[in-house]
Design a protein around this motif. Structure first.
Motif, PDB file in Angstrom:
ATOM      1  N   GLU A 273       0.867  -1.152  -0.295  1.00 39.50           N
ATOM      2  CA  GLU A 273       0.131  -0.110  -0.047  1.00 39.50           C
ATOM      3  C   GLU A 273       0.331   1.338   0.154  1.00 39.50           C
ATOM      4  OE1 GLU A 273      -3.035   0.153   3.003  1.00 39.50           O
ATOM      5  OE2 GLU A 273      -4.382  -0.850   2.086  1.00 39.50           O
ATOM      6  N   MET A 274       1.804   0.985   0.534  1.00 36.86           N
ATOM      7  CA  MET A 274       2.765   2.381   0.504  1.00 36.86           C
ATOM      8  C   MET A 274       3.821   2.455  -0.688  1.00 36.86           C
ATOM      9  SD  MET A 274       2.842   3.820   4.128  1.00 36.86           S
ATOM     10  CE  MET A 274       4.618   4.058   4.238  1.00 36.86           C
ATOM     11  N   GLU A 275       3.950   1.242  -1.623  1.00 34.47           N
ATOM     12  CA  GLU A 275       4.727   2.064  -2.235  1.00 34.47           C
ATOM     13  C   GLU A 275       3.081   1.956  -3.872  1.00 34.47           C
ATOM     14  OE1 GLU A 275       6.137  -1.524  -3.648  1.00 34.47           O
ATOM     15  OE2 GLU A 275       7.536  -2.394  -1.878  1.00 34.47           O
ATOM     16  N   GLY A 276       2.168   2.267  -3.147  1.00 36.50           N
ATOM     17  CA  GLY A 276       1.597   2.948  -4.255  1.00 36.50           C
ATOM     18  C   GLY A 276       0.552   1.486  -4.827  1.00 36.50           C
ATOM     19  N   VAL A 277       0.370   0.204  -5.161  1.00 37.18           N
ATOM     20  CA  VAL A 277       0.317  -0.714  -5.531  1.00 37.18           C
ATOM     21  C   VAL A 277      -0.816  -0.801  -5.157  1.00 37.18           C
ATOM     22  CG1 VAL A 277       0.172  -3.250  -6.025  1.00 37.18           C
ATOM     23  CG2 VAL A 277       2.764  -1.907  -5.656  1.00 37.18           C
TER      24      VAL A 277
END
Length: 294
Positions: A273-277
Motif C-alpha cells: 500500500e505504501m508503494e502505491g500498488v
C-alpha cells in the motif's frame, strides 16, 4: 460511455448480487443506478446516507397505534425491490451494520421479529473515494456482501463530447423520461432461476478455486478472498454467459468478472500500500501466474 458499468450492474441484477459503485462526484453514479431501476417495473427506494442517519431510519421502527393499543412496525425505505443507497460511506458503522443481515439473508430483524425482503431484492450503493472529506471506510464484512465493486473513471474526451451533444439535443426532455420499464420483478426472479442452471465445466470450477486460493497465499496480500468470493465468481460468470446468449461459461466470462469481484475483498500488505500498488494490479499478477483453461 460507461458501458462496462452498465453491463456489470445488469449482471448483478441477474446473479442476485449487490453492487457498490465508486467514483468522484459528477460521473453519473446515482443517475445510472436510478435509470437501471427505472428499466425494471418493480419497487424502488432511495436512501441518502448522512453522518446522523440511524439504523431505524433505514429499517423502520415500531409505532404505537392508540386505537388498538398495540405497536405496529412501520417499514423503512429498505423494504423495496431495488434500493439505491447514496453515498453509503458517509454513515457511521452503527448504521452500516443495519445493512449486514438485509444484504446477506434478505430479511430484517427488529424487536425480535423477522421481516423478509420482497423479491427480487438488490442494493445499489454509491460512494466517493475514501480520500474525500467526511467519509468512513466500510467494514470488511459489509464490503464482502457486495457482488461487484465498480470503479467509475472520468469519461474520455470523445465520450464527454458525446454526452454534451446528447444532452443538448434532448432539450427539455428529462433523462428519466427516456427510459421505460422492459422487465418485471417476476421476470427477473424467473431469469435468475434459469441462470443458475447454466453449465460450468469442472476445470473452470478448479480454476476459480485455484485463483481464490492464490489470494490467500500471495506475498502482496494481507487478507485474501473468502469462499463467498468463489461463489460470486461462479454466479456472475453464469450471468455474463447468459447475457452473451450462451448456456455455458467460458474462461473469458470468469476473467471479466474477477477484478470487480475481488478488488474490494482483498486487503493489500501495508508495504505494498505504501508503494502505491493497487488491488487491480495484484489481481492481474495472480491471473497471469495461472494457466487459464481452454
Amino acid at each position: 460511455g460507461q458501458d462496462q458499468m452498465v453491463k456489470l450492474i445488469m449482471a448483478a441484477l441477474l446473479a442476485d448480487g449487490h453492487v457498490l459503485i465508486e467514483g468522484v462526484p459528477g460521473v453519473a453514479k446515482t443517475l445510472t443506478a436510478k435509470l437501471v431501476a427505472r428499466s425494471v417495473n418493480a419497487g424502488f427506494s432511495r436512501i441518502q446516507f448522512t453522518p446522523d442517519l440511524m439504523p431505524s431510519d433505514v429499517l423502520g421502527t415500531p409505532v404505537f397505534n392508540p386505537r388498538d393499543a398495540v405497536f405496529e412496525f412501520k417499514k423503512g425505505p429498505i423494504f423495496s425491490n431495488i434500493v439505491l443507497v447514496d453515498e453509503i460511506n458517509r454513515a457511521p458503522a452503527k448504521t452500516q451494520s443495519a445493512l449486514l443481515e438485509v444484504m446477506e439473508e434478505r430479511q430484517a430483524s427488529v424487536d425480535g421479529k423477522t421481516y423478509p425482503m420482497p423479491a427480487p431484492f438488490i442494493v445499489m450503493a454509491t460512494q466517493n473515494p475514501v480520500e474525500q472529506e467526511g467519509t468512513y471506510r466500510l467494514p470488511e464484512a459489509q464490503l464482502d456482501r457486495f457482488l461487484f465493486k465498480i470503479i467509475v473513471p472520468y469519461p474520455t474526451e470523445s465520450e464527454e463530447l458525446s454526452i454534451l451533444t446528447q444532452f443538448h439535443h434532448m432539450g427539455n426532455t428529462k433523462v428519466n423520461d427516456i427510459v421505460n420499464p422492459v422487465l418485471t420483478g417476476e421476470q427477473i426472479t424467473s431469469l435468475r432461476r434459469q441462470i443458475r442452471e447454466i453449465l460450468i465445466e469442472e476445470k473452470l470450477l478448479q480454476f476459480i478455486a485455484k485463483l481464490i486460493h492464490q489470494t490467500r497465499n500471495h506475498k502482496s496480500i494481507y487478507l485474501g478472498a473468502s469462499p463467498r468470493a468463489s461463489l460470486a465468481i461462479m454466479n456472475a460468470s453464469k450471468a455474463i454467459a447468459a447475457m452473451q446468449g450462451r448456456d455455458f461459461v467460458t474462461p473469458e466470462d470468469i476473467l471479466e468478472v474477477v477484478p470487480p469481484i475481488l478488488r474490494h475483498r482483498i486487503i493489500l500488505a501495508p508495504d505494498k500500500e505504501m508503494e502505491g500498488v493497487t488491488e487491480d494490479e495484484v489481481i492481474r499478477q495472480i491471473i497471469h501466474s495461472l494457466d487459464v483453461p481452454r
